[in-house]
Design a protein around this motif. Structure first.
Motif, PDB file in Angstrom:
ATOM      1  N   TYR A 121     -28.991  48.268 -16.610  1.00  0.00           N
ATOM      2  CA  TYR A 121     -28.845  48.849 -15.280  1.00  0.00           C
ATOM      3  C   TYR A 121     -28.507  50.322 -15.391  1.00  0.00           C
ATOM      4  O   TYR A 121     -27.825  50.747 -16.324  1.00  0.00           O
ATOM      5  N   LYS A 122     -28.980  51.082 -14.410  1.00  0.00           N
ATOM      6  CA  LYS A 122     -28.676  52.509 -14.346  1.00  0.00           C
ATOM      7  C   LYS A 122     -27.611  52.700 -13.273  1.00  0.00           C
ATOM      8  O   LYS A 122     -27.717  52.153 -12.174  1.00  0.00           O
ATOM      9  N   ILE A 157     -25.933  54.237 -10.319  1.00  0.00           N
ATOM     10  CA  ILE A 157     -26.371  55.069  -9.200  1.00  0.00           C
ATOM     11  C   ILE A 157     -25.172  55.815  -8.624  1.00  0.00           C
ATOM     12  O   ILE A 157     -25.200  57.014  -8.437  1.00  0.00           O
ATOM     13  N   GLU A 179     -28.817  50.068 -10.511  1.00  0.00           N
ATOM     14  CA  GLU A 179     -30.230  49.751 -10.300  1.00  0.00           C
ATOM     15  C   GLU A 179     -30.779  49.121 -11.568  1.00  0.00           C
ATOM     16  O   GLU A 179     -30.623  49.676 -12.656  1.00  0.00           O
ATOM     17  N   SER A 180     -31.409  47.970 -11.419  1.00  0.00           N
ATOM     18  CA  SER A 180     -32.001  47.275 -12.557  1.00  0.00           C
ATOM     19  C   SER A 180     -33.142  48.107 -13.130  1.00  0.00           C
ATOM     20  O   SER A 180     -33.979  48.613 -12.375  1.00  0.00           O
ATOM     21  N   LYS A 212     -36.034  47.381 -10.602  1.00  0.00           N
ATOM     22  CA  LYS A 212     -35.626  48.517  -9.761  1.00  0.00           C
ATOM     23  C   LYS A 212     -34.813  48.114  -8.532  1.00  0.00           C
ATOM     24  O   LYS A 212     -34.634  48.909  -7.623  1.00  0.00           O
ATOM     25  N   LYS A 213     -34.299  46.890  -8.483  1.00  0.00           N
ATOM     26  CA  LYS A 213     -33.460  46.457  -7.359  1.00  0.00           C
ATOM     27  C   LYS A 213     -32.055  47.002  -7.552  1.00  0.00           C
ATOM     28  O   LYS A 213     -31.530  47.024  -8.666  1.00  0.00           O
ATOM     29  N   ARG A 214     -31.455  47.412  -6.452  1.00  0.00           N
ATOM     30  CA  ARG A 214     -30.087  47.913  -6.493  1.00  0.00           C
ATOM     31  C   ARG A 214     -29.123  46.795  -6.100  1.00  0.00           C
ATOM     32  O   ARG A 214     -29.356  46.100  -5.119  1.00  0.00           O
TER      33      ARG A 214
END
Length: 141
Positions: A16-17, A19, A29-30, A34-36
């Motif tokens: 995960y990034k 945010i 965010e995965s 790309k789901k938050r």
């Protein structure tokens, strides 16, 4: 390769990034879909920058292991984390010959190779940037 904002969350697959931070944890965010989602402070959240691999001498930062894989694969993806056990061990021996065979388990290798491939898919592995940073650090000292 800045791994400070790339996180592993215990019990959740993938990477995960970060945010933003919230009062109860973080919004992440995965890197896969790309789901938050919220990540709460009671979950075990680790930055990849803080993770190391056991070796016979000292622990080696994950960044360094990723660099070894990057050089071995010329910037491409590495073997699948679903490869058979002997293939995983042989590949680990190739990218980190002195890894501690007693303390680095197959599950660790699978996670390492899966994470590397996720980072490559997201263009987050950049050996040239790392070498530039190392040269700047030498010049600053």
């Amino acid at each position: 390769m800045d791994l400070n904002a790339i996180l592993s969350i215990s019990g959740k697959p993938g990477l995960y990034k970060l945010i933003s931070r919230t009062k109860n944890g973080a919004l992440v965010e995965s890197l896969i879909d790309k789901k938050r989602i919220p990540a709460f402070s009671n979950e075990r959240i680790s930055s990849l920058k803080d993770i190391s691999i056991f070796t016979e001498e000292d622990d080696v930062p994950l960044t360094e292991v990723f660099q070894n894989i990057y050089r071995t694969e010329n910037g491409g993806k590495c073997i699948s984390h679903k490869s058979d056990d002997n293939t995983l061990k042989a590949y680990m021996e190739k990218v980190l010959p002195n890894y501690d065979k007693d303390r680095v388990h197959l599950s660790d290798m699978k996670k390492l190779f899966a994470w590397y491939n996720i980072l490559v898919d997201n263009n987050l592995v950049d050996l040239e940037k790392e070498e530039e940073d190392a040269q700047e650090e030498v010049l600053d000292n």
